[in-house]
Motif scaffolding. Sequence first.
Motif, PDB file in Angstrom:
ATOM      1  N   TYR A  15      11.867  24.098 -19.771  1.00 26.53           N
ATOM      2  CA  TYR A  15      11.295  24.819 -20.910  1.00 26.53           C
ATOM      3  C   TYR A  15      10.387  23.903 -21.733  1.00 26.53           C
ATOM      4  CZ  TYR A  15      14.414  28.888 -20.359  1.00 26.53           C
ATOM      5  OH  TYR A  15      15.042  30.012 -19.901  1.00 26.53           O
ATOM      6  N   GLY A  16      10.842  22.674 -21.955  1.00 24.97           N
ATOM      7  CA  GLY A  16      10.070  21.751 -22.784  1.00 24.97           C
ATOM      8  C   GLY A  16       8.722  21.419 -22.184  1.00 24.97           C
ATOM      9  N   LEU A  17       8.708  21.152 -20.883  1.00 25.72           N
ATOM     10  CA  LEU A  17       7.445  20.845 -20.220  1.00 25.72           C
ATOM     11  C   LEU A  17       6.545  22.074 -20.199  1.00 25.72           C
ATOM     12  CD1 LEU A  17       5.624  18.912 -18.756  1.00 25.72           C
ATOM     13  CD2 LEU A  17       6.920  19.315 -16.647  1.00 25.72           C
ATOM     14  N   GLY A  18       7.133  23.256 -20.045  1.00 29.75           N
ATOM     15  CA  GLY A  18       6.336  24.476 -20.086  1.00 29.75           C
ATOM     16  C   GLY A  18       5.664  24.676 -21.431  1.00 29.75           C
ATOM     17  N   VAL A  19       6.429  24.489 -22.511  1.00 30.22           N
ATOM     18  CA  VAL A  19       5.875  24.640 -23.861  1.00 30.22           C
ATOM     19  C   VAL A  19       4.804  23.589 -24.116  1.00 30.22           C
ATOM     20  CG1 VAL A  19       6.414  24.450 -26.320  1.00 30.22           C
ATOM     21  CG2 VAL A  19       7.935  25.737 -24.808  1.00 30.22           C
ATOM     22  N   ALA A  20       5.110  22.340 -23.736  1.00 30.61           N
ATOM     23  CA  ALA A  20       4.125  21.271 -23.925  1.00 30.61           C
ATOM     24  C   ALA A  20       2.858  21.560 -23.134  1.00 30.61           C
ATOM     25  CB  ALA A  20       4.724  19.932 -23.491  1.00 30.61           C
ATOM     26  N   GLY A  23       0.762  24.129 -24.883  1.00 31.06           N
ATOM     27  CA  GLY A  23       0.152  23.569 -26.086  1.00 31.06           C
ATOM     28  C   GLY A  23      -1.038  22.675 -25.787  1.00 31.06           C
ATOM     29  N   ILE A  24      -0.880  21.762 -24.827  1.00 35.93           N
ATOM     30  CA  ILE A  24      -1.979  20.840 -24.544  1.00 35.93           C
ATOM     31  C   ILE A  24      -3.095  21.504 -23.752  1.00 35.93           C
ATOM     32  CG2 ILE A  24      -0.517  18.798 -24.651  1.00 35.93           C
ATOM     33  CD1 ILE A  24      -0.375  18.756 -21.658  1.00 35.93           C
ATOM     34  N   SER A  25      -2.807  22.675 -23.166  1.00 36.22           N
ATOM     35  CA  SER A  25      -3.869  23.418 -22.483  1.00 36.22           C
ATOM     36  C   SER A  25      -4.778  24.129 -23.476  1.00 36.22           C
ATOM     37  CB  SER A  25      -3.266  24.451 -21.520  1.00 36.22           C
ATOM     38  OG  SER A  25      -2.541  23.827 -20.479  1.00 36.22           O
ATOM     39  N   LEU A  26      -4.189  24.669 -24.515  1.00 36.93           N
ATOM     40  CA  LEU A  26      -4.937  25.514 -25.445  1.00 36.93           C
ATOM     41  C   LEU A  26      -5.557  24.737 -26.610  1.00 36.93           C
ATOM     42  CD1 LEU A  26      -2.629  28.652 -25.633  1.00 36.93           C
ATOM     43  CD2 LEU A  26      -4.657  28.293 -24.209  1.00 36.93           C
ATOM     44  N   VAL A  41      -4.767  27.916 -16.952  1.00 40.81           N
ATOM     45  CA  VAL A  41      -3.803  26.817 -16.834  1.00 40.81           C
ATOM     46  C   VAL A  41      -2.618  27.041 -17.776  1.00 40.81           C
ATOM     47  CG1 VAL A  41      -3.446  24.346 -17.263  1.00 40.81           C
ATOM     48  CG2 VAL A  41      -5.472  25.128 -16.012  1.00 40.81           C
ATOM     49  N   ALA A  42      -2.881  27.465 -19.004  1.00 41.60           N
ATOM     50  CA  ALA A  42      -1.803  27.731 -19.956  1.00 41.60           C
ATOM     51  C   ALA A  42      -0.879  28.833 -19.449  1.00 41.60           C
ATOM     52  CB  ALA A  42      -2.383  28.118 -21.321  1.00 41.60           C
ATOM     53  N   ALA A 101      -1.407  15.690 -16.090  1.00 39.03           N
ATOM     54  CA  ALA A 101      -2.167  16.439 -15.077  1.00 39.03           C
ATOM     55  C   ALA A 101      -2.557  17.819 -15.595  1.00 39.03           C
ATOM     56  CB  ALA A 101      -1.349  16.569 -13.797  1.00 39.03           C
ATOM     57  N   VAL A 102      -1.659  18.458 -16.323  1.00 38.17           N
ATOM     58  CA  VAL A 102      -1.958  19.775 -16.894  1.00 38.17           C
ATOM     59  C   VAL A 102      -3.068  19.652 -17.935  1.00 38.17           C
ATOM     60  CG1 VAL A 102      -1.004  21.728 -18.168  1.00 38.17           C
ATOM     61  CG2 VAL A 102       0.398  20.565 -16.463  1.00 38.17           C
ATOM     62  N   LEU A 103      -3.002  18.619 -18.758  1.00 38.24           N
ATOM     63  CA  LEU A 103      -4.039  18.369 -19.759  1.00 38.24           C
ATOM     64  C   LEU A 103      -5.407  18.201 -19.107  1.00 38.24           C
ATOM     65  CD1 LEU A 103      -4.898  17.530 -22.703  1.00 38.24           C
ATOM     66  CD2 LEU A 103      -4.369  15.186 -22.013  1.00 38.24           C
TER      67      LEU A 103
END
Length: 241
Positions: A15-20, A23-26, A41-42, A101-103
């Motif tokens: 959950y934490g990585l999903g929320v993070a 956030g860093i995508s948007l 990506v978000a 990587a998501v960022l």
Amino acid sequence: MRTGQGGWADVFWSYGLGVAGVGISLFPVGPDGWSARQLVVALLIGIWGIRLGTHIARRAAGEQEDARYARLRDEWGNAYRAKMFGFMMLQAGAASILALAVLLAAHNPSSGLGLLDYLAIAIFLVAFAGETIADQQLKAFKAATTKRHQICDVGLWGWSRHPNYFFEWLTWCAWPLFAINLSGHWPWGWLAFIAPLYMYWILNHVSGVPLVEAHMQRTRPEAFANYARRTSRFFLRPPAR
């Protein structure tokens, strides 16, 4: 600590990585608002976190402690809490690497969605579906079997001893494709390959496959030996005769 169920650590990690990731995508928002890539990506990392976190939460609430954490609890003894804290800090570090990587994927400045983006979406959807199916097949097998020492070898579990881990790794192969900018204007995008490389190492050599297989070898050695002889360790392939 309150429940004695170490699997909850994985729930909050997912959950934490999903929320993070969302956030860093948007954010930050560009002068023209969110790009299509940021939104995609978000959405994908959010879906990933919700599915994985919810799946593990249901398992943690309704089953015995994950064999990996139970083994660590036995091995660490009275030092379990202190060492578990250190283990959680390692997981936090892993989340930071994956979030990078998501960022990079979300903030690739290339305009619009291109071929690599659509390929990334396809890989993510295949991986997401594969992991969901593997989890459901294992759950159904556990509910149907009456023998403790049987090993699930049905469906995808006949093609890989760890199809859930394989598809989890495949999920992280999507982010570099979002991040790569072939025009050369975003060289940082190539750093996103750290996610699938790191996830492969973690799953195959640290906290995934080795701990699960050590548990199976200890609790059902003959069944596991037969299973291992005919079934691929990680990547999917037809079972050997």
